[in-house]
Scaffold this active site. Structure first.
Site, PDB file in Angstrom:
ATOM      1  CG  ASN A  33      59.870  35.090  32.141  1.00  0.00           C
ATOM      2  OD1 ASN A  33      60.070  35.151  30.932  1.00  0.00           O
ATOM      3  ND2 ASN A  33      60.858  35.085  33.022  1.00  0.00           N
ATOM      4  CB  ILE A  34      55.039  39.521  32.273  1.00  0.00           C
ATOM      5  CG1 ILE A  34      54.858  39.075  30.808  1.00  0.00           C
ATOM      6  CG2 ILE A  34      54.863  41.040  32.402  1.00  0.00           C
ATOM      7  CD1 ILE A  34      53.472  39.332  30.235  1.00  0.00           C
ATOM      8  CD  GLU A  35      61.610  38.565  35.862  1.00  0.00           C
ATOM      9  OE1 GLU A  35      62.402  39.523  35.937  1.00  0.00           O
ATOM     10  OE2 GLU A  35      61.977  37.366  35.896  1.00  0.00           O
ATOM     11  CB  CYS A  56      55.548  31.488  35.163  1.00  0.00           C
ATOM     12  SG  CYS A  56      56.471  31.188  36.678  1.00  0.00           S
ATOM     13  CD  GLU A 114      55.722  27.729  32.596  1.00  0.00           C
ATOM     14  OE1 GLU A 114      55.829  28.909  32.974  1.00  0.00           O
ATOM     15  OE2 GLU A 114      56.601  26.870  32.787  1.00  0.00           O
ATOM     16  CB  CYS A 145      57.634  26.899  38.927  1.00  0.00           C
ATOM     17  SG  CYS A 145      56.095  27.837  38.895  1.00  0.00           S
ATOM     18  CB  CYS A 160      53.784  26.675  35.950  1.00  0.00           C
ATOM     19  SG  CYS A 160      54.150  28.440  35.870  1.00  0.00           S
TER      20      CYS A 160
HETATM   21  N1  THU Z   1      59.729  31.160  35.267  1.00  0.00           N
HETATM   22  C1  THU Z   1      58.799  30.849  34.307  1.00  0.00           C
HETATM   23  O1  THU Z   1      58.400  31.715  33.509  1.00  0.00           O
HETATM   24  N2  THU Z   1      58.320  29.583  34.260  1.00  0.00           N
HETATM   25  C2  THU Z   1      58.711  28.586  35.092  1.00  0.00           C
HETATM   26  O2  THU Z   1      58.100  27.530  35.126  1.00  0.00           O
HETATM   27  C3  THU Z   1      59.912  28.772  35.928  1.00  0.00           C
HETATM   28  C4  THU Z   1      60.209  30.208  36.249  1.00  0.00           C
HETATM   29  C5  THU Z   1      60.201  32.552  35.351  1.00  0.00           C
HETATM   30  C6  THU Z   1      59.703  33.312  36.545  1.00  0.00           C
HETATM   31  C7  THU Z   1      60.759  34.389  36.671  1.00  0.00           C
HETATM   32  O3  THU Z   1      60.385  35.477  35.820  1.00  0.00           O
HETATM   33  C8  THU Z   1      62.019  33.751  36.127  1.00  0.00           C
HETATM   34  O4  THU Z   1      61.601  32.586  35.436  1.00  0.00           O
HETATM   35  C9  THU Z   1      63.020  33.359  37.185  1.00  0.00           C
HETATM   36  O5  THU Z   1      62.427  32.580  38.159  1.00  0.00           O
END
Ligand code: THU
EC number: 3.5.4.5
Length: 130
Positions: A41-43, A52, A54, A85, A88
Site C-alpha cells: 500500500n502507498i498512502e 492498496c 493489491e 477490501c 480490491c
Molecule cells: N489496505 C490494503 O492495502 N489492502 C486492503 O485490501 C485493505 C486495506 C491498506 C489501505 C491503507 O493504506 C491501509 O491498508 C489501512 O486501511
C-alpha cells in the site's frame, strides 16, 4: 506451492508506504507468465489519494507482461488473515476467474485459502461493455 508467494508478499509489505495508517499491507501475484509480481500500500497526505497493496501488485503485473492472476497472497502486519477490501476484490476479479485462489496470511505463512467466487459472489459482470 504457495509459500514462495507468502514470502514475496511479506517482503513486499516491508516496502509499504503507510505513514498515516501505520497499517502495512503486502500482496503477491503469481501470473500466467510464471512470474511473481508484488505490491504494497502507498498512502498520501491527501488520504483518499492513497491506494492498496493489491492494485500496486496488479499494476506491476500488467506492466511486467503478466495478463492473468493464477493465485495471489495478501498479508498485513497488524491483522492476520487480512481480507482484500471491496474495491480490491473487483480489481482482482478483472484479472482472475471464480476459482482463482487468494491466500490470506499471518506472519508465519498462509492460513486461509479463499476463491474469488467466495470473496466476491454475485459480482458485476456484463456483456454490454465488451
Ligand atoms: N489496505 C490494503 O492495502 N489492502 C486492503 O485490501 C485493505 C486495506 C491498506 C489501505 C491503507 O493504506 C491501509 O491498508 C489501512 O486501511
Amino acid at each position: 506451492m504457495s509459500h514462495d508467494l507468502f514470502e514475496a508478499a511479506r517482503d513486499a509489505m516491508a516496502r509499504a508506504y503507510a505513514p498515516y495508517s501505520k497499517f502495512p499491507v503486502g500482496a503477491a501475484i503469481r501470473a500466467d507468465d510464471g512470474k511473481i509480481y508484488v505490491g504494497a500500500n502507498i498512502e498520501n497526505l491527501s488520504f483518499p489519494q492513497g491506494w492498496c497493496a493489491e492494485p500496486t501488485a496488479i499494476g506491476n503485473m500488467v506492466m511486467g507482461g503478466g495478463r492473468r492472476i493464477v493465485e495471489m497472497a495478501v498479508i498485513a502486519e497488524k491483522l492476520a488473515l487480512c481480507p482484500p477490501c471491496g474495491g480490491c476484490r473487483q480489481k482482482i476479479a478483472e484479472f482472475a476467474g471464480p476459482e482463482t485462489r487468494v491466500y490470506l496470511c499471518d506472519e508465519v505463512g498462509v492460513q486461509k485459502t479463499m476463491t474469488m467466487e467466495e470473496l466476491l459472489p454475485f459480482s458485476f459482470k456484463t456483456e454490454m461493455l465488451g
